[in-house]
Design a protein around this motif. Structure first.
Motif, PDB file in Angstrom:
ATOM      1  N   THR A  12      38.852  24.057  41.657  1.00 29.29           N
ATOM      2  CA  THR A  12      37.570  24.567  41.178  1.00 29.29           C
ATOM      3  C   THR A  12      36.557  23.420  41.144  1.00 29.29           C
ATOM      4  OG1 THR A  12      37.735  24.100  38.796  1.00 29.29           O
ATOM      5  CG2 THR A  12      38.907  26.061  39.619  1.00 29.29           C
ATOM      6  N   PHE A  54      36.964  27.721  28.653  1.00 30.11           N
ATOM      7  CA  PHE A  54      37.943  27.842  29.724  1.00 30.11           C
ATOM      8  C   PHE A  54      37.229  27.763  31.068  1.00 30.11           C
ATOM      9  CE2 PHE A  54      39.464  30.153  26.072  1.00 30.11           C
ATOM     10  CZ  PHE A  54      40.832  29.968  26.032  1.00 30.11           C
ATOM     11  N   ASP A  55      37.861  27.100  32.028  1.00 30.82           N
ATOM     12  CA  ASP A  55      37.390  27.144  33.408  1.00 30.82           C
ATOM     13  C   ASP A  55      38.051  28.341  34.091  1.00 30.82           C
ATOM     14  OD1 ASP A  55      36.578  26.739  36.005  1.00 30.82           O
ATOM     15  OD2 ASP A  55      37.870  24.996  36.352  1.00 30.82           O
ATOM     16  N   VAL A  56      37.269  29.362  34.387  1.00 32.40           N
ATOM     17  CA  VAL A  56      37.800  30.530  35.113  1.00 32.40           C
ATOM     18  C   VAL A  56      37.094  30.660  36.467  1.00 32.40           C
ATOM     19  CG1 VAL A  56      38.742  31.815  33.177  1.00 32.40           C
ATOM     20  CG2 VAL A  56      36.319  32.001  33.655  1.00 32.40           C
ATOM     21  N   MET A  59      38.365  32.714  39.586  1.00 31.26           N
ATOM     22  CA  MET A  59      38.161  34.149  39.758  1.00 31.26           C
ATOM     23  C   MET A  59      37.243  34.401  40.950  1.00 31.26           C
ATOM     24  SD  MET A  59      39.888  35.430  37.168  1.00 31.26           S
ATOM     25  CE  MET A  59      39.290  36.997  36.548  1.00 31.26           C
ATOM     26  N   ASN A 120      40.592  39.143  40.141  1.00 35.09           N
ATOM     27  CA  ASN A 120      41.561  38.100  39.804  1.00 35.09           C
ATOM     28  C   ASN A 120      41.748  37.109  40.949  1.00 35.09           C
ATOM     29  OD1 ASN A 120      42.702  38.549  37.056  1.00 35.09           O
ATOM     30  ND2 ASN A 120      43.081  40.588  37.891  1.00 35.09           N
ATOM     31  N   GLU A 203      30.838  34.614  28.961  1.00 39.05           N
ATOM     32  CA  GLU A 203      31.178  34.046  30.258  1.00 39.05           C
ATOM     33  C   GLU A 203      29.885  33.530  30.879  1.00 39.05           C
ATOM     34  OE1 GLU A 203      33.842  36.013  28.468  1.00 39.05           O
ATOM     35  OE2 GLU A 203      32.476  37.387  29.451  1.00 39.05           O
ATOM     36  N   LEU A 228      45.232  27.254  30.621  1.00 39.02           N
ATOM     37  CA  LEU A 228      45.916  28.515  30.886  1.00 39.02           C
ATOM     38  C   LEU A 228      46.934  28.877  29.807  1.00 39.02           C
ATOM     39  CD1 LEU A 228      46.660  28.059  34.696  1.00 39.02           C
ATOM     40  CD2 LEU A 228      44.989  29.621  33.699  1.00 39.02           C
ATOM     41  N   ARG A 231      45.014  30.434  27.043  1.00 39.58           N
ATOM     42  CA  ARG A 231      44.483  31.692  27.562  1.00 39.58           C
ATOM     43  C   ARG A 231      45.541  32.785  27.481  1.00 39.58           C
ATOM     44  NH1 ARG A 231      42.744  32.780  33.872  1.00 39.58           N
ATOM     45  NH2 ARG A 231      41.853  34.831  33.594  1.00 39.58           N
TER      46      ARG A 231
END
Length: 356
Positions: A12, A54-56, A59, A120, A203, A228, A231
């Motif tokens: 990421t 959180f780093d998402v 996605m 996802n 977010e 994670l 999470r």
């Protein structure tokens, strides 16, 4: 013979920031992701009591536009997308034809005839192929914007209060599932009030090139970086199904407590969803022994299902699990979970396990 190299893990835009913060990195869905920084329990408690980020960014984001954008989304999902208005978001599914899910998703309405779909990380390619195969007859354009965006999730009871001095929008006026443009520390962002931890939060969709600067500014506020591990413990306490565990290509989603997603309308995969599920998702509580995905679940020594997710709940202080079991066994109160050849008692408990 020299073996070909395995596919390298994707990173990421925040990969360097995670290393700087001392994260332990692990492979996850084809990505190199932080599993923890200071520790799962400390990060979990920070989100429950204060705020974590959180780093998402792993996605996926698909833009859906065109005169038939709504009609197309109504066709590919079971929830009623027509209920959305610009600035609102909705949880939804992509059903397949055999009574399972291609994915579970969020749809954000940006404007008339323009929607953003978040999918996802491990399903990006599969979802993209699935959606494109269903566009025939619809005046709709799909764009895969996954590489353009970084996505940060600020979660916890203090999230709004910590962000408010640094944005130009009154966050208190934004309800659950709001989706809106804002300035945050001077960055042009889109904020969404959806969440997956059972806590309040936002977010933050931001240009990938600005992600690291924004991450540093959030950490400077005292917001705890979370990985994670936290999470998963947070979403499990909240009773949220996770794709690949409680949902999947061959798991009937109506086994879960999410029947509210399916509305009375025609859509792709409807016949499969109308078939009766052959399993039911239940919550289990154990006294001491933590259990993991795949462990057999029994009633009176007879296997009736399997654990789909399990952990020791940091908030409750004892092991909890979600399990798919035979419908006729779901009403039982007493179960056993087999751990390394030994059965341990478990009791059925309500989902969610914890409510803030």
């Amino acid at each position: 013979m020299t073996q070909p190299d395995a596919t390298p893990l994707r990173r990421t835009p925040l990969h360097a920031a995670h290393q700087k913060a001392g994260a332990r990195m692990v492979p996850f869905g084809g990505w190199d992701m932080p599993v923890q920084y200071a520790g799962v329990k400390a990060e979990h408690e920070a989100v429950r009591k204060n705020a974590g980020v959180f780093d998402v960014s792993h996605m996926g984001e698909f833009r859906v536009t065109g005169p038939d954008a709504l009609k197309f989304l109504q066709h590919v999902t079971p929830n009623d997308v027509s209920k959305l208005r610009p600035g609102r978001a909705q949880y939804n599914w992509l059903p397949n034809e055999r009574g399972g899910l291609v994915d579970d998703i969020y749809i954000y309405m940006a404007a008339p005839d323009e929607y953003l779909m978040v999918v996802n990380a491990g399903n990006i390619d599969k979802d993209w192929a699935h959606l494109n195969a269903l566009t025939a007859g619809y005046d709709v354009q799909l764009a895969n914007e996954s590489d353009n965006w970084a996505l940060l999730a600020v979660q916890g009871p203090q999230a709004a209060a910590l962000l408010q001095p640094h944005t130009d929008v009154d966050l208190s006026a934004k309800k659950k599932n709001a989706y809106f443009a804002a300035k945050l520390f001077g960055h042009d962002v889109r904020l969404a009030r959806t969440g997956y931890t059972g806590e309040d939060g936002f977010e933050v969709f931001v240009d990938a090139a600005q992600a690291e600067a924004l991450w540093d500014e959030l950490l400077a506020l005292g917001i705890t970086p979370a990985g994670l591990g936290a999470r998963d413990t947070l979403r499990l306490e909240a009773g949220f199904p996770l794709y690949g565990h409680e949902f999947g290509d061959d798991i009937h989603p109506l086994s879960s407590h999410y029947s509210w997603v399916v509305k009375d309308k025609e859509h792709h995969g409807r016949a499969g969803l109308q078939a009766a599920p052959t399993q039911k998702l239940i919550g289990l509580k154990l006294d001491k022994v933590p259990v993991r995905e795949g462990y057999p679940v029994k009633v009176g020594g007879e296997v009736v299902g399997r654990v789909t997710s399990g952990t020791t709940s940091p908030t409750l202080g004892h092991p909890i699990a979600l399990a798919l079991v035979n419908p006729d066994a779901a009403a039982a109160d007493a179960f056993e979970v087999e751990v390394r050849g030994k059965d341990h008692p478990a009791s059925r408990t309500e989902i969610p396990f914890y409510k803030p």
